[in-house]
Write a protein that holds these residues in place. Structure first.
Motif, mmCIF file in Angstrom:
data_model
loop_
_atom_site.group_PDB
_atom_site.id
_atom_site.type_symbol
_atom_site.label_atom_id
_atom_site.label_comp_id
_atom_site.label_asym_id
_atom_site.label_seq_id
_atom_site.Cartn_x
_atom_site.Cartn_y
_atom_site.Cartn_z
ATOM 1 N N PHE A 1 32.710 46.018 47.671
ATOM 2 C CA PHE A 1 31.299 45.846 47.359
ATOM 3 C C PHE A 1 31.003 44.595 46.529
ATOM 4 O O PHE A 1 29.879 44.398 46.087
ATOM 5 C CB PHE A 1 30.772 47.085 46.626
ATOM 6 C CG PHE A 1 30.967 48.355 47.400
ATOM 7 C CD1 PHE A 1 30.122 48.689 48.443
ATOM 8 C CD2 PHE A 1 32.034 49.199 47.112
ATOM 9 C CE1 PHE A 1 30.312 49.846 49.177
ATOM 10 C CE2 PHE A 1 32.239 50.366 47.839
ATOM 11 C CZ PHE A 1 31.376 50.685 48.880
ATOM 12 N N GLY A 2 32.016 43.761 46.292
ATOM 13 C CA GLY A 2 31.801 42.536 45.521
ATOM 14 C C GLY A 2 31.390 42.796 44.094
ATOM 15 O O GLY A 2 30.656 41.997 43.492
ATOM 16 N N ALA A 3 31.878 43.892 43.514
ATOM 17 C CA ALA A 3 31.458 44.283 42.168
ATOM 18 C C ALA A 3 32.367 43.761 41.071
ATOM 19 O O ALA A 3 32.127 44.023 39.891
ATOM 20 C CB ALA A 3 31.373 45.811 42.080
ATOM 21 N N ILE A 4 33.428 43.034 41.435
ATOM 22 C CA ILE A 4 34.390 42.563 40.433
ATOM 23 C C ILE A 4 34.576 41.061 40.550
ATOM 24 O O ILE A 4 34.657 40.516 41.656
ATOM 25 C CB ILE A 4 35.758 43.252 40.605
ATOM 26 C CG1 ILE A 4 35.593 44.771 40.588
ATOM 27 C CG2 ILE A 4 36.731 42.815 39.508
ATOM 28 C CD1 ILE A 4 36.887 45.536 40.828
ATOM 29 N N GLU A 5 34.639 40.395 39.405
ATOM 30 C CA GLU A 5 34.948 38.973 39.382
ATOM 31 C C GLU A 5 35.965 38.699 38.273
ATOM 32 O O GLU A 5 36.141 39.505 37.357
ATOM 33 C CB GLU A 5 33.694 38.137 39.155
ATOM 34 C CG GLU A 5 33.086 38.292 37.767
ATOM 35 C CD GLU A 5 31.920 37.344 37.536
ATOM 36 O OE1 GLU A 5 31.647 36.497 38.406
ATOM 37 O OE2 GLU A 5 31.298 37.445 36.460
ATOM 38 N N ILE A 6 36.636 37.556 38.376
ATOM 39 C CA ILE A 6 37.579 37.126 37.350
ATOM 40 C C ILE A 6 36.948 35.952 36.607
ATOM 41 O O ILE A 6 36.564 34.953 37.227
ATOM 42 C CB ILE A 6 38.924 36.686 37.975
ATOM 43 C CG1 ILE A 6 39.480 37.791 38.881
ATOM 44 C CG2 ILE A 6 39.925 36.336 36.875
ATOM 45 C CD1 ILE A 6 39.771 39.095 38.180
ATOM 46 N N THR A 7 36.811 36.070 35.305
ATOM 47 C CA THR A 7 36.187 35.002 34.518
ATOM 48 C C THR A 7 37.102 33.786 34.450
ATOM 49 O O THR A 7 38.288 33.845 34.791
ATOM 50 C CB THR A 7 35.890 35.478 33.088
ATOM 51 O OG1 THR A 7 37.134 35.700 32.393
ATOM 52 C CG2 THR A 7 35.082 36.771 33.103
ATOM 53 N N GLU A 8 36.563 32.676 33.992
ATOM 54 C CA GLU A 8 37.353 31.454 33.840
ATOM 55 C C GLU A 8 38.486 31.643 32.832
ATOM 56 O O GLU A 8 39.493 30.935 32.886
ATOM 57 C CB GLU A 8 36.451 30.301 33.397
ATOM 58 C CG GLU A 8 35.459 29.848 34.463
ATOM 59 C CD GLU A 8 34.665 28.637 34.025
ATOM 60 O OE1 GLU A 8 34.900 28.154 32.892
ATOM 61 O OE2 GLU A 8 33.816 28.169 34.807
ATOM 62 N N GLN A 9 38.324 32.614 31.933
ATOM 63 C CA GLN A 9 39.356 32.895 30.946
ATOM 64 C C GLN A 9 40.369 33.932 31.430
ATOM 65 O O GLN A 9 41.230 34.373 30.668
ATOM 66 C CB GLN A 9 38.711 33.381 29.631
ATOM 67 C CG GLN A 9 37.926 32.317 28.878
ATOM 68 C CD GLN A 9 36.591 32.017 29.542
ATOM 69 O OE1 GLN A 9 35.933 32.924 30.064
ATOM 70 N NE2 GLN A 9 36.183 30.761 29.518
ATOM 71 N N GLY A 10 40.268 34.318 32.704
ATOM 72 C CA GLY A 10 41.259 35.204 33.290
ATOM 73 C C GLY A 10 41.126 36.666 32.939
ATOM 74 O O GLY A 10 42.111 37.336 32.637
ATOM 75 N N LEU A 11 39.904 37.179 32.975
ATOM 76 C CA LEU A 11 39.671 38.601 32.696
ATOM 77 C C LEU A 11 38.815 39.194 33.804
ATOM 78 O O LEU A 11 37.788 38.624 34.185
ATOM 79 C CB LEU A 11 38.970 38.781 31.348
ATOM 80 C CG LEU A 11 38.704 40.227 30.908
ATOM 81 C CD1 LEU A 11 40.021 40.928 30.548
ATOM 82 C CD2 LEU A 11 37.754 40.262 29.709
ATOM 83 N N ALA A 12 39.228 40.331 34.330
ATOM 84 C CA ALA A 12 38.431 41.018 35.344
ATOM 85 C C ALA A 12 37.240 41.698 34.682
ATOM 86 O O ALA A 12 37.383 42.348 33.643
ATOM 87 C CB ALA A 12 39.279 42.059 36.066
ATOM 88 N N VAL A 13 36.071 41.537 35.276
ATOM 89 C CA VAL A 13 34.866 42.212 34.790
ATOM 90 C C VAL A 13 34.180 42.872 35.975
ATOM 91 O O VAL A 13 34.267 42.400 37.110
ATOM 92 C CB VAL A 13 33.898 41.247 34.077
ATOM 93 C CG1 VAL A 13 34.525 40.696 32.809
ATOM 94 C CG2 VAL A 13 33.471 40.115 34.991
ATOM 95 N N ILE A 14 33.492 43.960 35.710
ATOM 96 C CA ILE A 14 32.882 44.756 36.779
ATOM 97 C C ILE A 14 31.383 44.869 36.575
ATOM 98 O O ILE A 14 30.916 45.184 35.474
ATOM 99 C CB ILE A 14 33.512 46.166 36.823
ATOM 100 C CG1 ILE A 14 35.019 46.056 37.105
ATOM 101 C CG2 ILE A 14 32.835 47.036 37.879
ATOM 102 C CD1 ILE A 14 35.754 47.378 37.033
#
Length: 281
Positions: free
Chosen positions: A150-163
C-alpha cells in the motif's frame, strides 16, 4: 487429400465432443455468492488474510472456512458488507496500524561496522547480527517498505523506516518482513508509544543510542497503569493509553513519543492524524 481432410475433421469433431462431455462431467459448481464477495473485497491481493489473493479469500468465505474480519485492509465497512452477503453477524474489530518502535537512525544510533551488502534487512541481519550496535534497532534497508502493498512505508535519508498511519491498512505484511521484530501492531486510536526495541540494560543502551529506553522507571511512576517495564524495556499498556501523556515530557531520553506532535521527523509523509477512540471504532 480429401480423405486426409475428412479424417482430420473427424478427429477434431470427436475431440470436441469428448471435451464437451468432460467439461460437463468435471465441472466445478461455483457458489454465486463467491463473485459477490470478491466484488466486495478491496482487491489488494496482499495475502494478509492467509489466502492467495482476494479470490482465494472469497472462495474460503463462501465455503464458511474463514471469518470476514480476517480482511484487515478492508476495514470495518468491508467486514460488514461481507457479513451481509453471507447472512452472518459482523465481528467488531478495533482498527490497528503498524508502528516502527525505534528512532535510532544513522545520527542517533551507532553502527558496529559499515555494511556494504545488498539493501535488504534480512541479508544484513545474517552478517554478524546486523551492522547496528543495538540488537533490536531498525536497520533501515527497506525490506518492510518493499513488502508493503500500500506504499505506507518509507526510509528516511537518515536510514529509519517510518509508517504512514493514513496509508497503513493493518495488513501486517511489514511485521513479517522485519528480521528484528521492530514493527508492532497497535490500536489506531493510541497516540503515544515507546519507540525502542532494546532489552539491554540502561548503561549499555546509552553507549549506542541517544534515544533508547534505559528502564529508568520514570514513566511507570508518572502513569502506573499506562506503562509496564519488562526485561529492561518500557512499553505502553494500550488498555490505558489515555493516561500515558503525563510521562512523555518526563522521559530523559525522549524515547516516548506522542504522534500528535508530528512524529516522525525526516519523513515526507504528512503529520499523523490520530482518531479518537470513537472514530477508530
Amino acid at each position: 487429400m480429401l480423405e486426409a481432410m475428412v479424417t482430420l475433421g473427424g478427429i477434431g469433431l470427436s475431440a470436441a465432443i469428448l471435451l464437451g462431455l468432460a467439461s460437463k462431467k468435471f465441472a466445478v459448481e461455483v457458489d454465486p455468492r463467491e463473485l459477490e464477495l470478491l466484488d466486495a473485497l478491496p482487491g489488494a491481493n496482499c495475502g494478509a488474510c492467509g489466502f492467495p489473493g482476494c479470490a482465494g479469500f472469497a472462495r474460503a468465505l463462501a465455503e464458511g472456512k474463514v471469518d470476514p474480519a480476517a480482511c484487515a485492509p478492508g476495514g470495518q465497512a468491508t467486514i460488514e458488507r461481507l457479513a451481509s452477503i453471507l447472512g452472518v453477524s459482523a465481528s467488531l474489530r478495533e482498527p490497528e496500524v503498524a508502528v516502527v518502535i525505534c528512532q535510532g537512525d544513522q545520527v542517533k544510533a551507532k553502527d558496529k561496522y559499515r555494511y556494504l551488502g545488498v539493501d535488504d534487512c534480512n541479508a544484513a541481519q545474517i552478517l554478524a547480527g546486523g551492522p547496528k550496535l543495538c540488537p533490536g534497532g531498525c536497520l533501515g534497508l527497506g525490506s518492510c517498505a518493499r513488502a508493503c502493498p500500500f506504499g505506507a512505508i518509507e526510509i528516511t535519508e537518515q536510514g529509519l523506516a517510518v509508517i504512514s498511519r493514513e496509508k497503513c491498512t493493518g495488513c501486517t505484511k511489514c511485521v513479517a518482513a522485519c528480521p528484528r521484530q521492530v514493527i508492532r501492531m497497535v490500536p489506531a486510536s493510541a497516540t503515544i508509544h515507546v519507540l525502542c526495541n532494546s532489552h539491554d540494560k540502561g548503561a549499555i543502551v546509552r553507549k549506542y543510542c541517544q534515544v533508547g529506553c534505559i528502564a529508568c522507571q520514570i514513566c511507570k511512576k508518572a502513569a502506573p497503569e499506562a506503562y509496564v517495564i519488562e526485561d529492561f524495556l518500557a512499553r505502553v499498556v494500550y488498555d490505558h493509553h489515555g493516561q500515558a501523556a503525563t510521562a512523555v515530557e518526563k522521559c530523559p531520553t525522549h524515547c516516548i513519543r506522542d504522534f500528535i506532535s508530528g512524529y516522525p521527523e525526516g519523513s515526507t509523509f504528512a503529520p499523523s492524524i490520530v482518531p479518537s477512540s470513537d472514530e477508530a471504532a
